[in-house]
Design an enzyme around this catalytic site. Structure first.
Site, PDB file in Angstrom:
ATOM      1  N   GLU A 198     -14.673  -8.505  -0.375  1.00 49.66           N
ATOM      2  CA  GLU A 198     -14.935  -7.272  -0.742  1.00 49.66           C
ATOM      3  C   GLU A 198     -15.108  -7.418  -2.452  1.00 49.66           C
ATOM      4  O   GLU A 198     -14.747  -6.225  -3.041  1.00 49.66           O
ATOM      5  CB  GLU A 198     -14.590  -6.175  -0.170  1.00 49.66           C
ATOM      6  CG  GLU A 198     -14.024  -6.415   1.198  1.00 49.66           C
ATOM      7  CD  GLU A 198     -12.974  -5.668   1.976  1.00 49.66           C
ATOM      8  OE1 GLU A 198     -12.614  -4.636   1.177  1.00 49.66           O
ATOM      9  OE2 GLU A 198     -12.824  -5.774   3.022  1.00 49.66           O
ATOM     10  N   HIS A 219       0.854  -1.193  -0.131  1.00 47.55           N
ATOM     11  CA  HIS A 219      -0.062  -0.145  -0.088  1.00 47.55           C
ATOM     12  C   HIS A 219       0.902   1.375  -0.048  1.00 47.55           C
ATOM     13  O   HIS A 219       0.541   2.586   0.250  1.00 47.55           O
ATOM     14  CB  HIS A 219      -0.962  -0.024   1.238  1.00 47.55           C
ATOM     15  CG  HIS A 219      -2.241  -0.725   0.899  1.00 47.55           C
ATOM     16  ND1 HIS A 219      -2.178  -2.017   1.254  1.00 47.55           N
ATOM     17  CD2 HIS A 219      -3.601  -0.425   0.749  1.00 47.55           C
ATOM     18  CE1 HIS A 219      -3.516  -2.716   0.982  1.00 47.55           C
ATOM     19  NE2 HIS A 219      -4.345  -1.366   0.857  1.00 47.55           N
ATOM     20  N   GLU A 247     -19.457  -1.924  -0.310  1.00 50.72           N
ATOM     21  CA  GLU A 247     -18.760  -0.952   0.540  1.00 50.72           C
ATOM     22  C   GLU A 247     -18.819   0.718   0.109  1.00 50.72           C
ATOM     23  O   GLU A 247     -19.013   0.898  -0.949  1.00 50.72           O
ATOM     24  CB  GLU A 247     -17.066  -1.063   0.544  1.00 50.72           C
ATOM     25  CG  GLU A 247     -16.180  -0.268   1.319  1.00 50.72           C
ATOM     26  CD  GLU A 247     -14.664  -0.644   1.274  1.00 50.72           C
ATOM     27  OE1 GLU A 247     -14.397  -2.011   0.727  1.00 50.72           O
ATOM     28  OE2 GLU A 247     -14.060   0.161   1.831  1.00 50.72           O
ATOM     29  N   CYS A 257     -10.727   3.334   6.063  1.00 47.83           N
ATOM     30  CA  CYS A 257     -10.717   3.925   4.872  1.00 47.83           C
ATOM     31  C   CYS A 257     -12.179   4.692   4.592  1.00 47.83           C
ATOM     32  O   CYS A 257     -12.150   5.726   3.985  1.00 47.83           O
ATOM     33  CB  CYS A 257     -10.580   2.574   3.521  1.00 47.83           C
ATOM     34  SG  CYS A 257     -11.939   1.635   3.633  1.00 47.83           S
ATOM     35  N   CYS A 258     -13.281   3.985   5.176  1.00 46.24           N
ATOM     36  CA  CYS A 258     -14.533   4.725   4.583  1.00 46.24           C
ATOM     37  C   CYS A 258     -14.840   6.029   5.086  1.00 46.24           C
ATOM     38  O   CYS A 258     -15.198   7.189   4.464  1.00 46.24           O
ATOM     39  CB  CYS A 258     -15.776   3.754   4.986  1.00 46.24           C
ATOM     40  SG  CYS A 258     -15.528   2.361   3.774  1.00 46.24           S
ATOM     41  N   CYS A 263     -16.747   3.058   0.198  1.00 42.12           N
ATOM     42  CA  CYS A 263     -15.707   3.570  -0.552  1.00 42.12           C
ATOM     43  C   CYS A 263     -15.869   3.119  -2.125  1.00 42.12           C
ATOM     44  O   CYS A 263     -15.462   3.660  -2.806  1.00 42.12           O
ATOM     45  CB  CYS A 263     -14.304   2.839  -0.328  1.00 42.12           C
ATOM     46  SG  CYS A 263     -13.966   3.677   1.401  1.00 42.12           S
TER      47      CYS A 263
END
Lengths: 646, 646
Positions: A314, A135, A330, A410-411, A332
């Protein structure tokens, strides 16, 4: 190919009865709340350690890294959100805070430009050795987006320079001269590099973004090779049987025809592909984007504009596989879908893209955040029965209540940056035209010909279908106003200065008004009568069911407005959907009611699980609320797709 | 409490039009096929290594252990199956093979009596250090069952003595004198110890079985303590966040009121609890068994007699949570449910238990094995769409086709031993009575009073409801015949020697015939008209749906007899279910047809996933086959619960 321009965020001022509550949340709650979290100032919230990680990496403090490998991206998204907010609401204190945090990022930047606290603190020698999971490029991309947003908001370019140094390192490190075949395991840096190219004009960044995309799917697969290296260190246990489609690296991007793998990765990649297609005038790549878009919206998307049918990984699964109670969907991923759709609309000038962007924004993005801005959904199911959302089942990812903060966070910051940049979604501009994509009360301005034209849009959309647009210009100028006519609008009337336009001209689903602009009032009347929606009968889960929508808003049943066992309700689609605005409910919302009946439990022999007993029904009135508002009261059942009395 | 006796297997000879094909499979295919597998003689089948492991443990060969930690149990179940087969079909060669393998087991037995190849080969010092996962006691239990079965079939007691040595070691090792608080992570040894007690009269084994049960749920939890030990070595990654309810050790057994955790573990434990309750005359424990039974059959069991709603951890979830397409419904769990039910019926003399035993045997146990006996289902879904049974989703455990053999191979040998022991399920005996539980053509004999009474049952059940029972005895003797009248039978007539009995007497759901037995013919007529079944409306997944049953057989739609997209069918429950025997289909079966309609795809705008289009139906005739036969032809969709035109 010439794409439509976005209007700079600072030139769009929103003041809208539907959206204001969210925009205030961002400014007043989300940004300060998330800042407190990044600094670990809140109790009862999962530790972030994000700022602390930067301080340790900058050698201003000592300690160990804590958090996910992509923890840095929380800070990036926060800065990006703050930047969008500052563009509209200047705030000296907040700007100072950002300046300080940019100094901190600079201090944590390594000699050669590298920024990533996980690898800097844990083991610098592992940099770029695990692209599959590391990442670093993902975080880099988010910081590039943040730097560009901050520059555009404030004109300050220090952060841009910091990120250029990192971008240069990335271009060196992943240069073909270095014989590198690497590319990110989670797409995002391509978007960041493209934005950095847009503000700096540095084509190297553009080329690197394209290169990253073009390398995907090369054989042998980079990630599979990477795993064979003796120094490879697995980060995520659940990826140990790595499936290359998870990161859309199963095929070269130009050969991909179906949306596969992790949904967020997918739509971030498709967004970058659209950027690159436009920049290189690459019709072939654009047609791949179209095919992937169509595969999603025609076969793999929920009515709420959400994607990712499987809770495991996901991910996308297969055409028409859209389970409602164990999906991932999700937040995101819907944000990414909106980003992809906005780019496609800019390029193709076709309203169909915004039909989906609007669907995603009004439903899943908003569902992701609680009315008080302090709790969040990652997963956005369309059917919830709290009793079976229990640990160690295939529904354990589904939460019946929003969560205060997440380990993988993240969201929430993604929602913040999306809401803060809502102004970027409403209009597009051309030399001679303004395009109106969304119906959100706001003011904007753009140069048409050589005149600055102001546009003010006033509406109570999506609850009312009347939209007024007021144009003004110092001097008259010939120009066009393109009004998106959504696919759900059955009747549309447009008048200019009170004169009804008999024959509307359309261009790609937009109603095109050619005007000599000076001071005009355009009145638009959309028929937004609530409607019953059915899914393609190939969607097995939805056969025999209907959903209710009003404009772009999906409606749902909640247990507290009805009774438990929502799947036992049958809605009578031959009856009228009645609507009324309830100013008390959920901060004020349009409530829809309909007649129906319920298969009742009474009379069923309790000790019999299976029997020949015939079903018994009671008449019921069903009460529906907008899907984005679900889960803001008592915990209970929720249902979008209701059985239809056929 | 006095429980009914089982009739020794060798005294029950089955020759039945419905079951013969399965019994022949066991003898002719399954037993030799599984022997080949245990010896790794087959290609294209997952390696078993089971015999090899024993040879290595016996130091007859060198090499490493291979397989699951419970690999030994495959051999145990195979011996048990062979023993049941030998009881009915003596076979010298086969008996010699078993004798040799018993010698091998003896050779692999350690000085102190311990038998387990995994720990013997890998690390003897780890014996009994990981009861949570180690499965030593589980395997021990299966070997004890095998030893008892072999002794009962052949009269040879060598294996009994081998297992007594191991049982003695277990009793020593887990004696309170040793301050041990341990108990098995997978229940089964309690059943084995109880059987060993039955044939040896050694009460120590009975007491140890009771002790193992009573220790469950003691605080602090043994398994949680075990994990804290520095030498603890995790075997199964997925159990790292161990939830004690997984192994039913969340509460003392007497406080358990709902069926929780891993379904196979649960029903094996409940079976042992029933054994212990009866042996100790323990009414309290029996009432716990009743409560758990009721919780399962009233709230947590599929129409097919299967259990375990969650694919993750193969576990029970919550009341009325019975998803049809992502359930586990393991074949072994239905076998365990049948074992539990048989014990409860023996104790409580109530036919309701056999309503479930029969349901499990006719549907899920048989569904577990292919018509050719060479492939198997672990997971028995009630709705299958092959396209979405794909890896890395919450449906990846669901297989649309039976698999040749499994890495974790519990189900195939479990099916073999269950089918081979089918004779044990049909009758019970008392001093003065014979109880008829299942309607399977067979001959048996039992002592009533001091007379040997022969009983022959002839029927084409479940396809026809006529059952003839012929009794014969040298001299007349007063006795009773109890006939189970299944819960699904609407009309029941019984005649003795042609004279209709006007008023039938019932006892616990059994029709009780008091006779002076000598030579009688009893004719029984059950109305087995196929019927529409609905689920309790609290089962959300089945609201608005019906299933079709005939007798105990659940029926299903298969794609190949109908058309793709089975969930689009609506069955017309006001029309007749017609049935006909098709001697060509699936080796001969009763096919059921019904009128209905199908929501059709034609006319739906293909590119629209969601729209206001109204559903369009075509009339269709639906063709149904027995659920146990599904998946024996082309891979395709399957569906049990069909929508009802309401």
């Amino acid at each position: 190919m010439k794409k439509l321009n976005m209007i700079p965020l600072k030139n769009v001022r929103i003041s809208d009865p539907f959206w204001d509550r969210y925009l205030e949340l961002v400014k007043d709650i989300l940004i300060p709340y998330q800042w407190d979290i990044l600094n670990d100032r809140l109790e009862n919230v999962e530790t972030s350690h994000c700022i602390k990680n930067f301080k340790i990496a900058a050698e201003k403090e000592t300690g160990e890294f804590y958090g996910a490998v992509f923890q840095d991206s929380d800070l990036a998204k926060w800065i990006e959100a703050v930047s969008y907010s500052l563009a509209v609401h200047p705030d000296e204190d907040l700007e100072n805070t950002v300046d300080e945090v940019i100094d901190l990022i600079e201090a944590a930047q390594q000699e050669d430009g590298y920024i990533n606290t996980y690898f800097t603190i844990k083991d610098k020698s592992l940099r770029f050795t695990n692209l599959q999971e590391g990442h670093e490029l993902y975080c880099a991309g988010h910081f590039m987006e943040a730097a560009v947003a901050y520059y555009r908001a404030t004109g300050k370019d220090k952060f841009i320079h910091i990120m250029q140094r990192f971008a240069d390192l990335i271009c060196d490190e992943f240069s073909p001269l270095k014989n590198s075949k690497g590319y990110p395991g989670h797409q995002e840096v391509e978007i960041g590099l493209f934005k950095l190219y847009e503000v700096t004009g540095e084509t190297r960044y553009l080329e690197q973004a394209k290169m990253f995309l073009d390398r995907r799917g090369e054989q042998p697969n980079y990630f599979m090779e990477e795993m064979k290296r003796p120094d490879f260190k697995r980060i995520f246990d659940e990826l140990k049987d790595y499936d290359v489609s998870y990161s859309q690296s199963h095929l070269p991007i130009r050969e991909q025809k179906t949306a596969e793998g992790h949904a967020v990765r997918a739509v971030y990649m498709y967004s970058a592909m659209a950027d690159i297609a436009a920049a290189y005038n690459d019709e072939e790549l654009l047609s791949v984007c179209e095919a992937l878009w169509n595969n999603i919206v025609e076969r793999r998307m929920y009515i709420s504009g959400s994607i990712g049918s499987s809770g495991l990984l996901e991910r996308f699964t297969t055409d028409y596989d859209l389970p409602n109670n164990c999906n991932y969907s999700e937040t995101c991923a819907s944000i990414g879908l909106a980003l992809f759709g906005r780019r496609m609309a800019q390029i193709e000038k076709n309203s169909k893209y915004y039909d989906v962007v609007e669907r995603a924004l009004y439903n899943t993005v908003l569902s992701g955040i609680a009315a008080d801005g302090k709790s969040f959904f990652y997963v956005n199911p369309l059917e919830v029965w709290p009793d079976n959302c229990i640990p160690r089942t295939s529904k354990e990812h589904v939460k019946p209540t929003r969560q205060p903060w997440f380990g993988v966070a993240c969201c929430p910051p993604n929602i913040a940056r999306t809401l803060a940049s809502l102004g970027e979604y409403i209009y597009f501009a051309e030399n001679n035209a303004i395009w109106v994509n969304l119906f959100i009360s706001s003011k904007t301005k753009s140069i048409i010909g050589n005149q600055e034209v102001s546009l003010e849009l006033k509406t109570k959309f999506p609850y009312e279908g009347y939209i007024r647009i007021e144009l003004s210009s110092e001097a008259a100028v010939n120009g066009k106003i393109y009004l998106r006519v959504p696919d759900y609008v059955k009747g549309c009337r447009v008048s200019v200065d009170g004169r009804n336009i008999e024959t509307l001209k359309y261009s790609g689903g937009y109603c095109a008004l050619e005007l000599e602009i000076q001071n005009q009032t355009i009145d638009i009347y959309f028929d937004l009568t609530p409607r019953f929606i059915r899914a393609n009968p190939l969607v097995k889960e939805d056969i025999g069911k209907v959903a209710v929508m009003k404009g772009p808003l999906v409606y749902c049943l909640e247990e507290m407005d009805n009774e438990a066992n929502l799947p036992a309700y049958y809605i009578d689609t031959s009856s009228e959907l009645s609507e009324h605005y309830d100013s008390e409910m959920l901060g004020g919302t349009m409530v829809i009611q309909c007649e129906g009946r319920k298969m009742i439990q009474e009379g069923w022999e309790a000790e019999k699980l299976y029997s020949e007993q015939k079903p018994v029904f009671n008449k019921k009135v069903l009460t529906l609320i907008p899907y984005p508002y679900w889960g803001n009261r008592k915990t209970g059942e929720m249902l979008v797709w209701m059985k239809e009395s056929i």
